[in-house]
Design an enzyme around this catalytic site. Structure first.
Site, PDB file in Angstrom:
ATOM      1  N   LYS A 223       0.845  -1.210   0.006  1.00 27.38           N
ATOM      2  CA  LYS A 223      -0.044  -0.021   0.063  1.00 27.38           C
ATOM      3  C   LYS A 223       0.817   1.396   0.128  1.00 27.38           C
ATOM      4  O   LYS A 223       1.966   1.175   0.338  1.00 27.38           O
ATOM      5  CB  LYS A 223      -1.093  -0.220   1.202  1.00 27.38           C
ATOM      6  N   ARG A 257      -3.838 -10.136   4.933  1.00 27.27           N
ATOM      7  CA  ARG A 257      -4.129  -9.930   3.706  1.00 27.27           C
ATOM      8  C   ARG A 257      -3.206  -9.611   2.666  1.00 27.27           C
ATOM      9  O   ARG A 257      -2.527  -8.421   2.829  1.00 27.27           O
ATOM     10  CB  ARG A 257      -5.602  -9.066   3.356  1.00 27.27           C
TER      11      ARG A 257
HETATM   12  N1  HH2 Z   1      -7.671  -3.670   0.726  1.00 23.66           N
HETATM   13  C1  HH2 Z   1      -7.697  -3.443  -0.631  1.00 23.66           C
HETATM   14  C2  HH2 Z   1      -9.128  -4.317  -0.989  1.00 23.66           C
HETATM   15  N2  HH2 Z   1      -9.722  -5.000  -0.253  1.00 23.66           N
HETATM   16  N3  HH2 Z   1     -10.186  -5.671   2.033  1.00 23.66           N
HETATM   17  C3  HH2 Z   1      -9.791  -5.830   3.402  1.00 23.66           C
HETATM   18  N4  HH2 Z   1     -10.700  -6.394   4.308  1.00 23.66           N
HETATM   19  N5  HH2 Z   1      -8.764  -5.013   3.735  1.00 23.66           N
HETATM   20  C4  HH2 Z   1      -7.733  -4.306   3.117  1.00 23.66           C
HETATM   21  O1  HH2 Z   1      -6.958  -3.441   3.685  1.00 23.66           O
HETATM   22  C5  HH2 Z   1      -8.366  -4.146   1.730  1.00 23.66           C
HETATM   23  C6  HH2 Z   1      -9.360  -5.004   1.117  1.00 23.66           C
HETATM   24  C7  HH2 Z   1      -7.176  -2.906  -1.524  1.00 23.66           C
HETATM   25  O2  HH2 Z   1      -5.959  -3.709  -1.874  1.00 23.66           O
HETATM   26  P1  HH2 Z   1      -5.956  -4.351  -3.399  1.00 23.66           P
HETATM   27  O3  HH2 Z   1      -7.295  -5.410  -3.528  1.00 23.66           O
HETATM   28  O4  HH2 Z   1      -4.848  -4.903  -3.802  1.00 23.66           O
HETATM   29  O5  HH2 Z   1      -6.405  -3.358  -4.488  1.00 23.66           O
HETATM   30  P2  HH2 Z   1      -7.580  -2.819  -5.447  1.00 23.66           P
HETATM   31  O6  HH2 Z   1      -8.833  -2.196  -4.209  1.00 23.66           O
HETATM   32  O7  HH2 Z   1      -7.040  -1.593  -6.190  1.00 23.66           O
HETATM   33  O8  HH2 Z   1      -8.140  -3.900  -6.040  1.00 23.66           O
END
Ligand code: HH2
Length: 280
Positions: A223, A257
């Site tokens: 992040k 995660r």
């Molecule tokens: N972070 C993201 C998405 N979903 N869910 C939970 N529970 N906690 C988190 O910190 C979290 C989440 C963002 O990361 P990522 O899925 O890699 O990116 P994007 O939302 O751009 O797909």
């Protein structure tokens, strides 16, 4: 303290941190957008994460990064459901990262074990829905505002108590509807309507959330908070992400995660060898 977490077909004892591998079936996710955007590449990626030690796969069809394009229900279903079905017998829990009740329902009907809602089940329709599925795990995440605008002006008097009170309030609301307490985990939502400093305060004081008695899930992998400290672009944030993940585990996080399952597994194994001795 919560010593078990019910997650569909699985019951996690939480003696050791659990690895949740991220499967973004999206063209635009912040760190791996487009890498696993077709169903076949997403399934291949999911299988690799399982072979690396993921115990949960978090399958998402809509990016939550600020400025990401909204995705229709049909498009999200077309991205997510085939991967849920393909990974059904992989021996790991299947989580679906969505805030849309229609996608939650379809995912649970397709056999998903858990719903990860970055809006923390704010939508009453989503709350009513998950009550009907008696054993699915639920992740309630904190987000200030909406994904598209959340980073504009994050404001808190006291970020730790506000996040904690919100999450516990949402959990109680679900419990009042009939959701069993052991199905719920809480997530401070790093990067969701928080400044870099607020993210680090939440991480430093994660034990205050842990003390509420629900398992805590932490998502810091790659992040921008990691980039802010290291100065590294998204592809070079693994060392910083591992440090943040271990800091979370030290404060009681039970589910991590992560994008990089194998590396996080190795870091956790070394961590465990320090505290529990080497298993031969
Ligand atoms: N972070 C993201 C998405 N979903 N869910 C939970 N529970 N906690 C988190 O910190 C979290 C989440 C963002 O990361 P990522 O899925 O890699 O990116 P994007 O939302 O751009 O797909």
């Amino acid at each position: 303290m919560s010593d078990k977490w019910l997650c569909g077909r699985f019951e996690f004892t939480l003696e050791r941190p659990i690895l949740m591998g991220i499967v973004n079936v999206t063209p635009d996710s912040f760190s791996d957008g487009g890498e696993h955007a077709t169903i076949d590449t997403a399934i291949e990626h999911a299988r690799r994460l399982v072979s690396e030690g993921a115990q949960i796969l978090d399958i998402g069809g809509e990016s939550t990064r600020p400025g990401a394009a909204p995705v229709s229900v049909d498009e999200e279903l077309a991205r997510v459901i085939p991967v849920v079905l393909a990974m059904q017998d992989a021996g790991v829990a299947i989580s679906v990262d969505t805030c849309k009740p229609e996608v939650m329902r379809a995912a649970l009907e397709a056999g998903a074990d858990m719903i990860n809602d970055v809006t923390g089940f704010r939508d009453p329709v989503a709350r009513e829905l998950v009550v009907q599925y008696a054993d699915c795990g639920l992740c309630i995440m904190h987000m200030q505002g909406e994904p598209r605008t959340m980073q504009a002006h994050p404001q808190y008097e006291d970020v730790v108590s506000e996040v904690k009170d919100y999450l516990v309030g949402q959990a109680r609301q679900l419990e009042a509807l009939g959701v069993e307490r052991h199905r719920i985990c809480l997530d401070p939502g790093c990067g969701f309507g928080k400044t870099v400093e607020q993210n680090f305060v939440l991480l430093a004081q994660l034990d205050k959330l842990v003390m509420q008695g629900y398992p805590v899930l932490l998502g810091v992998s790659r992040k921008s908070m990691i980039g802010a400290v290291t100065g590294q672009p998204v592809g070079q944030r693994l060392p910083g992400s591992l440090a943040a993940a271990l800091a979370g585990v030290a404060r009681g996080a039970k589910v991590l995660r992560v994008h990089d399952v194998a590396a996080t597994r190795d870091a956790l194994n070394v961590w465990r060898a320090v505290f529990e001795g080497i298993q031969t």
